[in-house]
Design a protein around this motif. Structure first.
Motif, PDB file in Angstrom:
ATOM      1  N   LEU A 188     -96.257 -21.003   5.720  1.00 40.62           N
ATOM      2  CA  LEU A 188     -95.915 -22.343   4.890  1.00 40.62           C
ATOM      3  C   LEU A 188     -95.689 -23.275   6.164  1.00 40.62           C
ATOM      4  N   LEU A 189     -96.500 -24.182   6.448  1.00 46.81           N
ATOM      5  CA  LEU A 189     -96.515 -25.069   7.507  1.00 46.81           C
ATOM      6  C   LEU A 189     -95.694 -26.427   7.094  1.00 46.81           C
ATOM      7  N   GLY A 190     -95.349 -26.579   5.802  1.00 50.44           N
ATOM      8  CA  GLY A 190     -94.695 -27.596   5.374  1.00 50.44           C
ATOM      9  C   GLY A 190     -95.507 -28.722   4.766  1.00 50.44           C
ATOM     10  N   ASN A 191     -94.860 -29.806   4.336  1.00 49.63           N
ATOM     11  CA  ASN A 191     -95.755 -31.123   3.783  1.00 49.63           C
ATOM     12  C   ASN A 191     -95.558 -32.258   4.683  1.00 49.63           C
ATOM     13  N   PHE A 192     -96.716 -32.966   4.455  1.00 45.47           N
ATOM     14  CA  PHE A 192     -96.754 -34.243   5.121  1.00 45.47           C
ATOM     15  C   PHE A 192     -97.331 -35.379   4.350  1.00 45.47           C
ATOM     16  N   PRO A 193     -96.882 -36.595   4.420  1.00 46.64           N
ATOM     17  CA  PRO A 193     -95.557 -37.029   4.793  1.00 46.64           C
ATOM     18  C   PRO A 193     -94.579 -36.414   3.933  1.00 46.64           C
ATOM     19  N   ASN A 194     -93.478 -36.523   4.273  1.00 48.49           N
ATOM     20  CA  ASN A 194     -92.160 -36.095   3.670  1.00 48.49           C
ATOM     21  C   ASN A 194     -90.970 -37.238   4.379  1.00 48.49           C
ATOM     22  N   PRO A 195     -90.357 -38.113   3.808  1.00 52.68           N
ATOM     23  CA  PRO A 195     -90.648 -38.594   2.253  1.00 52.68           C
ATOM     24  C   PRO A 195     -92.130 -38.829   2.008  1.00 52.68           C
ATOM     25  N   PHE A 196     -92.527 -38.989   0.871  1.00 49.92           N
ATOM     26  CA  PHE A 196     -93.744 -39.290   0.412  1.00 49.92           C
ATOM     27  C   PHE A 196     -93.916 -40.231  -0.751  1.00 49.92           C
ATOM     28  N   ASN A 197     -94.874 -41.033  -0.802  1.00 51.54           N
ATOM     29  CA  ASN A 197     -95.359 -41.863  -1.824  1.00 51.54           C
ATOM     30  C   ASN A 197     -96.784 -42.512  -1.323  1.00 51.54           C
ATOM     31  N   PRO A 198     -97.789 -42.293  -2.325  1.00 49.38           N
ATOM     32  CA  PRO A 198     -97.773 -41.538  -3.569  1.00 49.38           C
ATOM     33  C   PRO A 198     -98.132 -39.952  -3.482  1.00 49.38           C
ATOM     34  N   THR A 199     -98.630 -39.666  -2.313  1.00 42.37           N
ATOM     35  CA  THR A 199     -99.285 -38.225  -2.363  1.00 42.37           C
ATOM     36  C   THR A 199     -98.520 -37.437  -1.144  1.00 42.37           C
ATOM     37  N   THR A 200     -98.627 -36.288  -1.282  1.00 40.44           N
ATOM     38  CA  THR A 200     -98.295 -35.418  -0.104  1.00 40.44           C
ATOM     39  C   THR A 200     -99.023 -34.241   0.109  1.00 40.44           C
ATOM     40  N   GLN A 201     -99.293 -33.775   1.509  1.00 41.06           N
ATOM     41  CA  GLN A 201    -100.140 -32.406   1.469  1.00 41.06           C
ATOM     42  C   GLN A 201     -99.247 -31.350   2.030  1.00 41.06           C
ATOM     43  N   ILE A 202     -99.601 -30.051   1.409  1.00 42.89           N
ATOM     44  CA  ILE A 202     -98.702 -28.941   1.788  1.00 42.89           C
ATOM     45  C   ILE A 202     -99.749 -28.090   2.106  1.00 42.89           C
ATOM     46  N   LYS A 203     -99.452 -27.496   3.516  1.00 46.63           N
ATOM     47  CA  LYS A 203    -100.514 -26.772   4.304  1.00 46.63           C
ATOM     48  C   LYS A 203     -99.754 -25.291   4.326  1.00 46.63           C
ATOM     49  N   PHE A 204    -100.694 -24.345   4.493  1.00 45.31           N
ATOM     50  CA  PHE A 204    -100.181 -23.053   4.405  1.00 45.31           C
ATOM     51  C   PHE A 204    -101.335 -22.290   5.399  1.00 45.31           C
ATOM     52  N   LEU A 205    -100.941 -21.098   5.907  1.00 46.00           N
ATOM     53  CA  LEU A 205    -101.787 -20.149   6.257  1.00 46.00           C
ATOM     54  C   LEU A 205    -101.692 -18.819   5.825  1.00 46.00           C
ATOM     55  N   LEU A 206    -102.868 -18.326   5.296  1.00 49.86           N
ATOM     56  CA  LEU A 206    -102.957 -16.909   4.742  1.00 49.86           C
ATOM     57  C   LEU A 206    -103.438 -15.718   5.777  1.00 49.86           C
ATOM     58  N   PRO A 207    -102.899 -14.829   6.197  1.00 46.02           N
ATOM     59  CA  PRO A 207    -103.455 -14.098   7.101  1.00 46.02           C
ATOM     60  C   PRO A 207    -104.319 -12.934   6.607  1.00 46.02           C
ATOM     61  N   ASP A 208    -104.134 -12.867   5.056  1.00 46.04           N
ATOM     62  CA  ASP A 208    -105.040 -12.087   4.370  1.00 46.04           C
ATOM     63  C   ASP A 208    -105.431 -12.670   2.956  1.00 46.04           C
ATOM     64  N   ASP A 209    -106.513 -12.047   2.286  1.00 43.91           N
ATOM     65  CA  ASP A 209    -106.917 -12.505   1.201  1.00 43.91           C
ATOM     66  C   ASP A 209    -105.748 -12.228   0.187  1.00 43.91           C
ATOM     67  N   GLY A 210    -105.792 -12.903  -0.903  1.00 43.58           N
ATOM     68  CA  GLY A 210    -104.679 -12.270  -1.925  1.00 43.58           C
ATOM     69  C   GLY A 210    -104.505 -13.398  -3.145  1.00 43.58           C
ATOM     70  N   LEU A 211    -103.655 -13.103  -3.881  1.00 41.73           N
ATOM     71  CA  LEU A 211    -102.947 -13.884  -4.930  1.00 41.73           C
ATOM     72  C   LEU A 211    -102.048 -14.936  -4.527  1.00 41.73           C
ATOM     73  N   VAL A 212    -102.179 -16.286  -4.691  1.00 44.80           N
ATOM     74  CA  VAL A 212    -101.300 -17.252  -4.176  1.00 44.80           C
ATOM     75  C   VAL A 212    -100.721 -18.027  -5.373  1.00 44.80           C
ATOM     76  N   THR A 213     -99.734 -18.371  -5.367  1.00 42.68           N
ATOM     77  CA  THR A 213     -98.939 -19.382  -6.194  1.00 42.68           C
ATOM     78  C   THR A 213     -98.092 -20.327  -5.556  1.00 42.68           C
ATOM     79  N   LEU A 214     -98.395 -21.626  -5.935  1.00 39.61           N
ATOM     80  CA  LEU A 214     -97.445 -22.563  -5.395  1.00 39.61           C
ATOM     81  C   LEU A 214     -97.043 -23.545  -6.478  1.00 39.61           C
ATOM     82  N   LYS A 215     -95.877 -23.500  -6.513  1.00 33.28           N
ATOM     83  CA  LYS A 215     -95.176 -24.183  -7.614  1.00 33.28           C
ATOM     84  C   LYS A 215     -94.238 -25.410  -7.371  1.00 33.28           C
ATOM     85  N   ILE A 216     -94.170 -26.383  -8.000  1.00 34.29           N
ATOM     86  CA  ILE A 216     -93.109 -27.432  -7.827  1.00 34.29           C
ATOM     87  C   ILE A 216     -92.238 -27.406  -8.911  1.00 34.29           C
TER      88      ILE A 216
END
Length: 88
Positions: free
Chosen positions: A1-29
């Motif tokens: 999980l690389l974090g989100n940018f910008p933070n604080p945000f308005n009106p949108t933010t981007q959440i970045k992450f790296l996956l070392p392997d294929d698999g099931l991913v959930t991202l919840k707010i």
């Protein structure tokens, strides 16, 4: 999980992450009381770099109030929660 940018945000933010392997991913707010407000992804994803955008809306498409929100990434046995701030 690389974090989100910008933070604080308005009106949108981007959440970045790296996956070392294929698999099931959930991202919840979650809001500050721990209530699930949005599921951004709940699917099988390929390894590599990923970016998801959140526009401060809930699962029904309604705008959420200004405040602190938490996003939780789960991929395989990896689980991490981080904080973000939405400011109007």
């Amino acid at each position: 999980l690389l974090g989100n940018f910008p933070n604080p945000f308005n009106p949108t933010t981007q959440i970045k992450f790296l996956l070392p392997d294929d698999g099931l991913v959930t991202l919840k707010i979650y809001n500050v009381t721990g209530q699930l407000v949005r599921t951004l992804v709940n699917e099988y994803m390929s390894h590599g770099s990923h970016t998801l955008e959140w526009n401060a809306t809930n699962d029904n498409g309604f705008n959420l109030p200004t405040g602190i929100y938490f996003y939780r990434l789960q991929a395989g046995s990896f689980v991490k929660t981080s904080k973000m701030i939405y400011m109007k």
